[in-house]
Design a protein around this motif. Sequence first.
Motif, PDB file in Angstrom:
ATOM      1  N   GLY B  21     -11.048  -3.030   3.766  1.00 24.68           N
ATOM      2  CA  GLY B  21     -11.764  -3.013   5.043  1.00 24.68           C
ATOM      3  C   GLY B  21     -11.161  -3.965   6.061  1.00 24.68           C
ATOM      4  N   VAL B  22     -10.853  -5.185   5.603  1.00 22.87           N
ATOM      5  CA  VAL B  22     -10.268  -6.180   6.509  1.00 22.87           C
ATOM      6  C   VAL B  22      -8.870  -5.732   6.946  1.00 22.87           C
ATOM      7  N   GLY B  23      -8.131  -5.136   5.995  1.00 24.05           N
ATOM      8  CA  GLY B  23      -6.790  -4.625   6.315  1.00 24.05           C
ATOM      9  C   GLY B  23      -6.857  -3.549   7.391  1.00 24.05           C
ATOM     10  N   LEU B  24      -7.804  -2.631   7.237  1.00 23.24           N
ATOM     11  CA  LEU B  24      -7.941  -1.547   8.218  1.00 23.24           C
ATOM     12  C   LEU B  24      -8.399  -2.087   9.579  1.00 23.24           C
ATOM     13  N   LEU B  25      -9.315  -3.063   9.526  1.00 21.37           N
ATOM     14  CA  LEU B  25      -9.799  -3.646  10.782  1.00 21.37           C
ATOM     15  C   LEU B  25      -8.664  -4.357  11.517  1.00 21.37           C
ATOM     16  N   PHE B  26      -7.856  -5.090  10.758  1.00 17.62           N
ATOM     17  CA  PHE B  26      -6.732  -5.804  11.368  1.00 17.62           C
ATOM     18  C   PHE B  26      -5.726  -4.806  11.964  1.00 17.62           C
ATOM     19  N   ARG B  27      -5.505  -3.708  11.237  1.00 21.78           N
ATOM     20  CA  ARG B  27      -4.611  -2.657  11.753  1.00 21.78           C
ATOM     21  C   ARG B  27      -5.148  -2.102  13.085  1.00 21.78           C
TER      22      ARG B  27
END
Lengths: 247, 262
Positions: B21-27
């Motif tokens: 989730g954090v990875g996708l949000l950062f992307r």
Amino acid sequence: MSEKKGFIEVIDFHKSFGSKKVHQGVNFFVRKGECLGLIGGSGTGKSVLLRSLVGLEKPERGQILIEGVDIVPMKERQLVEIRKKVAYAFQGGALFDSMTVFENLAYPLREHFGFSEKEIHKQIMEQLKEFGLEGSEKTLPGNLSGGMQKRVGLARAMMMHPEVVLYDEPTAGLDPYNTKRIQESILSLKEKGVTSILVTHDMPTVYAVCDKVALLQQGRIGEQYTIEKLRQEPPGAMSQFINGESA
Amino acid sequence: MNNLALPFTVFLKEILLFIGGVGLLFRDVVRELFKGRFYWRLVSEQIYQIGMRSLPLIVITAMSIGMVMSLQFGLGLEKFGGKLYVPKLLAVTILREMGPVFTSLMLAARVGAGIASEIGSMVVTQQVDAIRALGTSPIKKIVIPRVLACLITLPMLVTLANIVGNLGGLIVGALELNLDPNFYLLKIMSTSSIQDYLSGFGKSFFFALFIAVPSCYFGLNVKNGTKEVGIATTKAVVTSSILIVVGDFFLSKLFWIFEKMI
């Protein structure tokens, strides 16, 4: 878009939350300028269906056609154009609580149109007058009554002059006076040719503003009738639902 | 054994969901940062909220830490006649570790909690849905201003904490350890290098991301009413703090390797 079918068309709509299948093949359509009342028991997925029509939820299967264009595969960026056409009036207004009523109404104008501040001010004042909210422009949403919050939400949804308005329980929890004012606002928009879908449990409002009514039951549209037919002889399952004999 | 396995799998699932989730949000943040309209006003509002309003907390914390460390180093080293090393030890410790880590932990507690609870409340009251329904992006309107504000203000706050911390050390050095203030100041200037400062300063950008992105993530993922806002707030503070403390080790290692290379 076929002439026979609608401005909004929902085909074989399936949506689940975990193991719970909420919608199992919902089909309906709404013609341009028409107002559809969507009724059904609590938890039957009326609001989820409404949210899906503006892309706030994605179905697992099925199509949602707006003017013949399927919005289901669209990404957020592509949905912007749809959301300018299809407005969503949230149940509680969903006003930005850190902004005044004026700023809430100015939000869509500042985001999507190149209007001058003078023009924005003029449009907002006209809108406030139309919705009977004069004098509340400097008020924060937290200081407004529930009925006024709903009306501000409705006024904000209408700032972009949408072709479709989706109402989520617009009269829930309101006194008769505010209910009547909301009904008048919906009727006034209908007279201007705005297509609408109304999710509600409030049958007097359905009778007052809708052209046809659909009953959402067991994940599908159980029955659908015109308001005239409903007035004459309330049919089977819908009659039972209206009279509180079934959920 | 089965009783232990179930919570472990739930915990593992939560960690994997968080990383994804954090990875996708950062992307999404990186992707939307360079697309369309940029909200300068929202960024400046957040700089005020995150940076300016954290100033008293950071100043008091940094001053206290500098004073306590100076006292402890002084009293400890006095036994071995090493009191004169207090300025150097203190300066390097503050610049490399205490300044960035304590400032970030304080900011995680104040700002991380604020971000998660504010966004969580917006989700519960459907304001985030309203942003989307009105054809705008919650990433642009909510997440990016907070991430940028953290990235801008945290390094500045760290620099301030470094100065104030050393000032606290100097005050205790002069008043309690009877060190000459001029000598103390001279020692700080002559023994601490720009690498010491840049090591801590560089870390602060990573710490800013460790605070802002998970806090926004937990706020945006509130689902079941106001009770979850409190849970999200706690998760945001705990996760940010753990990321800062654990990340500090790896970043320190990385910066040492980098320093050796140049």
